[in-house]
Motif scaffolding. Structure first.
Motif, PDB file in Angstrom:
ATOM      1  N   ASN A  86       0.976  -1.220   0.087  1.00  0.00           N
ATOM      2  CA  ASN A  86      -0.140   0.234  -0.045  1.00  0.00           C
ATOM      3  C   ASN A  86       0.847   1.157  -0.027  1.00  0.00           C
ATOM      4  O   ASN A  86       2.294   1.211   0.182  1.00  0.00           O
ATOM      5  CB  ASN A  86      -1.137   0.097   1.057  1.00  0.00           C
ATOM      6  N   ILE A 115     -11.437   2.925   1.535  1.00  0.00           N
ATOM      7  CA  ILE A 115     -11.409   2.653   2.949  1.00  0.00           C
ATOM      8  C   ILE A 115     -12.643   2.841   3.436  1.00  0.00           C
ATOM      9  O   ILE A 115     -13.157   3.807   3.477  1.00  0.00           O
ATOM     10  CB  ILE A 115     -10.225   3.147   3.858  1.00  0.00           C
ATOM     11  N   GLU A 146      -8.794  -2.026  11.655  1.00  0.00           N
ATOM     12  CA  GLU A 146      -7.408  -2.486  11.355  1.00  0.00           C
ATOM     13  C   GLU A 146      -6.319  -1.590  11.929  1.00  0.00           C
ATOM     14  O   GLU A 146      -6.522  -0.638  11.511  1.00  0.00           O
ATOM     15  CB  GLU A 146      -7.449  -2.733   9.780  1.00  0.00           C
ATOM     16  N   THR A 149      -3.187   0.946   9.871  1.00  0.00           N
ATOM     17  CA  THR A 149      -3.842   2.059   8.759  1.00  0.00           C
ATOM     18  C   THR A 149      -3.558   3.135   8.946  1.00  0.00           C
ATOM     19  O   THR A 149      -4.218   4.047   9.085  1.00  0.00           O
ATOM     20  CB  THR A 149      -5.398   1.755   8.422  1.00  0.00           C
ATOM     21  N   TRP A 152      -5.544   5.883   6.759  1.00  0.00           N
ATOM     22  CA  TRP A 152      -6.807   6.124   7.268  1.00  0.00           C
ATOM     23  C   TRP A 152      -6.901   7.222   7.977  1.00  0.00           C
ATOM     24  O   TRP A 152      -7.574   8.164   7.880  1.00  0.00           O
ATOM     25  CB  TRP A 152      -7.323   4.923   7.692  1.00  0.00           C
ATOM     26  N   ARG A 183      -5.518  -6.916   7.138  1.00  0.00           N
ATOM     27  CA  ARG A 183      -6.799  -6.649   6.638  1.00  0.00           C
ATOM     28  C   ARG A 183      -7.683  -7.947   6.149  1.00  0.00           C
ATOM     29  O   ARG A 183      -8.540  -8.258   5.899  1.00  0.00           O
ATOM     30  CB  ARG A 183      -6.675  -5.820   5.301  1.00  0.00           C
ATOM     31  N   ASN A 200     -12.846   0.423   9.085  1.00  0.00           N
ATOM     32  CA  ASN A 200     -11.641   0.667   8.101  1.00  0.00           C
ATOM     33  C   ASN A 200     -11.273  -0.243   7.285  1.00  0.00           C
ATOM     34  O   ASN A 200      -9.941  -0.572   7.090  1.00  0.00           O
ATOM     35  CB  ASN A 200     -10.589   1.592   8.921  1.00  0.00           C
TER      36      ASN A 200
END
Length: 285
Positions: A86, A115, A146, A149, A152, A183, A200
């Protein structure tokens, strides 16, 4: 006669060895991937069909992939040619200087992930519609997030404010909201109903599960944080560069759209999930 048979056997054995060696001589690249093994395998198989290059995959969480790549590069024992991560983790890899430029870039986004809030439709009949709704008593003990992240939190920090994340962390401490690392694991828990709701999780996880008949769905809480899945090179292997070219080609983008269930970076391709939500894109540059 026995001596002749012995020599014939040796010649046959040598011939078979050479033949097997020829069959095994197909060029090979190695990929470290944090995307689902199914998706990565689809990319690898189609790439091999088109380019005649076999792609071997090692699957781990984003943290595991990044850690392994960093450790190998620092030790001078790089085992992989390509890494799929990511945007946030790839930014870290880039900052550490382990990525090899290709087409004058080190990072190559190939799919956009939204997300969203994911939920099990058997367990949650009235999902939240705003970020603040998740703190309603009716969702206490039913919600998870999660924990790894940062994209996010980065995307929403300036919008929801410090008070929101302070309250969110308090709920994690009191276990009213459960923290899950990974995830794929969180997705499986939502599908099974072990965790009714995840606040998320990439929409693509639920889209894949829905396609298999799982009782799940997702809600876009606005603004939706959109982040990219990216590819990068760890070596100068020219066959690895071909894999980047494949992911960014029209066929690669269609495959990423079909398997990844996200939004393609190729703006000429229309995604059924690109529905005009208000989005925020965290920058890691």
């Amino acid at each position: 006669m026995k001596r002749l048979l012995c020599w014939l056997f040796i010649v046959l054995a040598c011939f078979l060895a050479v033949s097997c060696g020829a069959r095994d001589s197909k060029p090979t690249i190695r990929i470290y991937s944090s995307v689902s093994l199914k998706d990565a395998t689809c990319y690898a198989e189609r790439f091999e069909e088109l380019y005649g290059v076999k792609a071997l995959i090692w699957k781990g969480s984003a943290t595991e992939v990044l850690t392994r790549a960093l450790e190998e590069c620092r030790a001078g024992k790089i085992q992989a040619d390509v890494v799929l991560l990511n945007a946030r983790k790839m930014w870290v890899a880039d900052q550490e200087g382990i990525l090899v430029p290709y087409h004058e870039k080190t990072r190559h986004p190939y799919l956009i992930e939204m997300i969203t809030l994911a939920y099990n439709t058997n367990e949650v009949k009235n999902p939240p519609r705003t970020y603040w709704d998740i703190f309603s008593p009716e969702y206490a003990g039913k919600t998870a997030l999660e924990i790894d992240t940062p994209e996010w939190e980065t995307g929403l920090a300036g919008i929801l404010g410090e008070d929101y994340f302070t309250l969110l962390h308090q709920k994690l401490i009191t276990r009213e909201i459960r923290g899950v690392d990974g995830r794929s694991l969180l997705s499986e828990m939502v599908v099974s109903g072990e965790i009714p709701m995840a606040i998320n999780l990439g929409n693509n996880y639920m889209e894949r599960a829905k396609a298999k008949g799982a009782p799940v769905d997702w809600v876009a809480l606005e603004p939706v944080v959109a982040c990219s899945e990216e590819a990068a090179l760890l070596t100068g292997n020219p066959d690895a560069g071909k894999f980047i070219d494949f992911l960014l080609s029209e066929e690669g983008q269609r495959l990423a759209l079909e398997t990844g269930k996200g939004v393609p970076v190729d703006t000429d391709l229309e995604s059924p999930l690109d529905t005009g939500f208000k989005t925020v894109v965290p920058r890691f540059e």
